[in-house]
Design a protein around this motif. Structure first.
Motif, PDB file in Angstrom:
ATOM      1  N   GLU A 272      35.876  46.857  16.329  1.00 38.06           N
ATOM      2  CA  GLU A 272      36.758  47.587  16.891  1.00 38.06           C
ATOM      3  C   GLU A 272      35.848  49.169  16.852  1.00 38.06           C
ATOM      4  O   GLU A 272      36.335  49.980  17.723  1.00 38.06           O
ATOM      5  CB  GLU A 272      37.919  47.999  15.892  1.00 38.06           C
ATOM      6  N   GLU A 273      34.820  49.382  16.413  1.00 37.30           N
ATOM      7  CA  GLU A 273      34.014  50.429  16.694  1.00 37.30           C
ATOM      8  C   GLU A 273      32.885  50.070  17.658  1.00 37.30           C
ATOM      9  O   GLU A 273      32.107  51.212  18.059  1.00 37.30           O
ATOM     10  CB  GLU A 273      33.129  50.771  15.247  1.00 37.30           C
ATOM     11  N   GLN A 274      32.564  49.021  18.118  1.00 33.32           N
ATOM     12  CA  GLN A 274      31.480  49.045  19.174  1.00 33.32           C
ATOM     13  C   GLN A 274      32.002  49.412  20.673  1.00 33.32           C
ATOM     14  O   GLN A 274      33.166  49.302  20.977  1.00 33.32           O
ATOM     15  CB  GLN A 274      31.462  47.383  19.222  1.00 33.32           C
ATOM     16  N   GLU A 275      30.999  49.725  21.379  1.00 28.71           N
ATOM     17  CA  GLU A 275      31.113  50.331  22.621  1.00 28.71           C
ATOM     18  C   GLU A 275      30.808  49.371  23.784  1.00 28.71           C
ATOM     19  O   GLU A 275      31.415  49.344  24.648  1.00 28.71           O
ATOM     20  CB  GLU A 275      30.383  51.382  22.821  1.00 28.71           C
ATOM     21  N   THR A 276      29.809  48.455  23.505  1.00 29.16           N
ATOM     22  CA  THR A 276      29.436  47.323  24.262  1.00 29.16           C
ATOM     23  C   THR A 276      29.513  45.934  23.397  1.00 29.16           C
ATOM     24  O   THR A 276      29.449  45.896  22.146  1.00 29.16           O
ATOM     25  CB  THR A 276      28.265  47.593  24.893  1.00 29.16           C
ATOM     26  N   PHE A 277      29.465  44.912  24.408  1.00 29.50           N
ATOM     27  CA  PHE A 277      29.942  43.815  23.491  1.00 29.50           C
ATOM     28  C   PHE A 277      28.987  42.580  24.310  1.00 29.50           C
ATOM     29  O   PHE A 277      28.726  42.847  25.680  1.00 29.50           O
ATOM     30  CB  PHE A 277      31.373  43.025  23.502  1.00 29.50           C
ATOM     31  N   GLY A 278      28.256  41.611  23.604  1.00 27.14           N
ATOM     32  CA  GLY A 278      27.659  40.642  24.199  1.00 27.14           C
ATOM     33  C   GLY A 278      26.259  41.039  24.652  1.00 27.14           C
ATOM     34  O   GLY A 278      25.775  41.890  24.245  1.00 27.14           O
TER      35      GLY A 278
END
Length: 686
Positions: A272-278
């Motif tokens: 939930e704290e991440q701004e980018t994924f993968g």
């Protein structure tokens, strides 16, 4: 002081006919070549690490077995030798190793034996064996190179660029020029033991037949010796720049392979704290992943075993690896960004969503590249940042999020399959031997429900104290493979909280996807109970071996077993199902079996995606299974059951039976019991 040898004693001639400048030069140039090679390797590894930022949201697990694994892979080459051409490559490696060893021994023989101890150890029978082995090794190298060249020229899938042709030609030239140098020496000396250099002897006879005088032979010898030496040392110096760099890059790739279990995907921490994924930019590759990409030898084995390739989809695992490696090399070279998006332009959505994540490509890869993991990382970007999914899968994801199962059926109907079975439902404060995790398929799919009922029959016949969990919901495995990590983690937290309400010794699953998720992935979350997770094949085998299912008599129906990918390949469970089938029927096995099984096409979310493949892989697999002549197909996965039943319906096959191993065992229990009752009644009447 040099010890004189008898004139008829075979001994290796050190630097025969080589002038002093050549003897000195070979060491000077040799040291420079080795230094350049080492510098190139170190520089390449440094660039790999500098250009890889990795994904800070996931942790890279260190594998304590990495070095042991790598050494075994290099020394035994088990994976390489699995194919006919792999054995040819093994012959090339062994031959090349002996040639290298021969050069090293020659150096020790002269520099240490001759100069330090005053004698040579390459003499007598030892020398004769040494020469014969080297000649045979050179022939093995040339034969392997020729076979490899012909294969590449005939292949429609293997690349035929200049660098491959140069690789073949350069190594062949080094071996052939070595034979020529040896032949010139033998033509001049003509020793009695020259037959122990069979190829060199043939070359010598050719030179003698040309009628060249001794002085001419010696002059040509010096010239060819120089060319041969420079070619060999140039080969060493340029290893990091040529295709032969795979000699160290492939072992590095194996070393950097993720730690077992192979069925576990890395968890996104603090999601939930991440701004980018993968994975959406090449910089997000970790150093481990970069080393893996560089280990690719472009052999195409991954394509050969890929179910998506056989189904005619746009996906080709080797192409994915090559595209990513090319982007990584551009980054390392400092080339400007060309504006292409990694997911969409470089790797298309169609490629990414054609993967079944079956792991066949990773299992076949000599460099052990984990291509499915890279694909899932790119899917995560598409799912969590762009909301992109294949057609049909979005509905299954929505259903799972809203009612806890991909079918979208009433969660209160989850236990309807066992209404008449008086199912024991887990209660707080009660201890159970086994908590039976039924899974969504066996809870809602009409056909798969029979598997759940068969499992209950077996558990009761064995006297196992078990229960099912009323709060069970989809564990979200298919969502995770589609890239929807958030839904997966939400499901994991909910299920783990529910597990905490009950006391049990083990969790039993009848679905390999459930097994892999609960055994390998849920334990990475806090609160998961520290209990073993067991698949139903292994559990049934335990019951049979313990005598708790005594009296099963095998039927005579020829039954071919289809190994599920997530059970056999990703978790190594191959013996247990076979033991169970041995006790209950007459099993047969297709060509692609065990860890080499062919995927049914359901994994990676494909079960829920709408596909328009030229020939669906489930039909391909059913045809392969039927080639054994078996009338019945045994499976150990509800998804495989569904896919093969679907293939039957599509092809109009009304004769082949598809049964889960639990169904086969339960049927034999019932029939055996009935047969015993009939025998007892007959005896009573008598």
């Amino acid at each position: 002081m040099t010890t004189p040898l008898p004139p008829d004693m075979p001994v290796r001639p050190g630097f025969w006919n080589v002038p002093l400048w050549g003897e000195i030069g070979v060491y000077v140039v040799g040291l420079a070549a080795v230094a350049l090679c080492v510098w190139g390797i170190v520089r390449g590894m440094k660039l790999t690490r500098e250009g890889a930022l990795g994904d800070p949201s996931t942790k890279t697990e260190k594998d304590p077995q990495a070095l042991k694994r790598t050494l075994r892979a290099v020394l035994f080459a088990d994976r390489i030798r699995e194919t006919a051409f792999g054995n040819v490559h093994a012959a090339l490696v062994v031959g090349f190793f002996f040639l290298f060893l021969g050069t090293a021994l020659a150096t020790l023989d002269w520099d240490i034996g001759h100069y330090v101890f005053g004698t040579q150890f390459l003499r007598g029978n030892v020398y004769l064996a040494y020469k014969l082995i080297l000649d045979v090794a050179g022939v093995a190298v040339l034969a392997a190179l020729l076979i490899g060249f012909v294969r590449r020229m005939k292949s429609v899938t293997l690349p035929r660029t200049d660098r491959f042709l140069w690789a073949y030609a350069s190594l062949a030239f080094i071996v052939l020029s070595g034979y020529a140098v040896e032949g010139l020496r033998l033509a001049v000396e003509q020793p009695l033991w020259m037959s122990f250099s069979p190829v060199g002897s043939v070359a010598a006879k050719m030179f003698i037949a040309l009628g060249i005088e001794r002085a001419g032979l010696e002059s040509v010898h010096v010239l060819l010796w120089t060319v041969h030496g420079l070619a060999a040392l140039a080969f060493i110096a340029t290893i990091p720049l040529t295709f032969y760099g795979h000699m160290y890059r492939t072992p590095l790739s194996i070393f950097h392979r993720k730690a077992a279990p192979l069925g576990r995907l890395p968890k996104i921490e603090a999601i939930e704290e991440q701004e980018t994924f993968g994975l959406s930019h090449i910089e997000q590759l970790s150093a481990h992943e970069r080393f893996q990409l560089e280990g690719c030898v472009e052999c195409g084995r991954c394509n050969d075993v890929c179910p998506a390739v056989r189904a005619g989809t746009p996906l080709a695992p080797r192409t994915i690896v090559m595209k990513l490696r090319e982007r990584a090399e551009r980054l390392a070279a400092g080339l400007p960004d060309d504006g292409k998006h990694l997911t969409g332009d470089v790797v298309t959505h169609e490629e990414l969503f054609s993967c079944t994540t079956c792991g066949a490509c990773a299992r076949a890869c000599p460099a052990e590249i984990q291509t499915p993991d890279l694909i899932v990382r790119m899917r995560r970007h598409l799912a969590l940042e762009e909301g992109a999914f294949p057609e049909g899968a979005a509905t299954a994801l929505e259903n799972t999020a809203s009612v806890g199962n991909p079918w979208g059926l009433d969660p209160y109907e989850r236990l309807d399959w066992g209404k008449d079975l008086d199912l024991p439902v887990a209660e707080p404060g009660e201890h159970y031997d086994v908590l039976y995790w039924v899974g969504c398929a066996a809870s809602y799919d009409r056909r798969a429900r029979k598997v759940a009922r068969a499992v209950v029959t077996i558990l009761r016949a064995a006297g196992v104290k078990f229960a099912v969990m009323s709060e069970e919901r989809c564990h979200g495995e298919f969502a995770r493979r589609l890239g929807e990590e958030y839904l997966f983690q939400t499901a994991a937290q909910e299920n783990i909280e529910n597990f905490a309400n009950y006391a049990f010794d083990r969790i039993l699953t009848a679905c390999p996807h459930c097994f892999n998720t609960l055994a390998n992935e849920y334990p990475t979350f806090e609160g998961f109970p520290e209990v073993p997770v067991v698949d139903h094949a292994t559990f049934i085998r335990e019951l049979i071996e313990a005598g708790r299912l005594a009296g099963i008599s095998p039927d005579a129906t020829a039954t071919v077993y289809h190994d599920p990918c997530y059970l056999a390949r990703l978790n190594g469970v191959t013996n247990a199902p076979r033991s169970v089938l041995d006790a209950a029927t007459r099993p047969l096995y297709p060509e692609e079996t065990g860890e080499k099984t062919l995927c049914c096409g359901a994994g990676g979310g494909q079960m829920w995606a709408e596909t328009k493949n030229p020939k669906p892989v489930n039909i391909v697999r059913l045809e392969d299974l039927k080639k054994t002549g078996a009338r019945r197909v045994a499976v150990a996965c509800p998804h495989c059951l569904t896919m093969l039943e679907s293939a039957k319906a599509t092809t109009g096959d009304e004769e082949t039976l598809v049964r889960d191993i639990a169904e086969i065992v339960a049927e034999r229990l019932t029939e055996t019991k009935g047969e015993k009752c009939e025998e007892a009644e007959a005896k009573a009447e008598a």
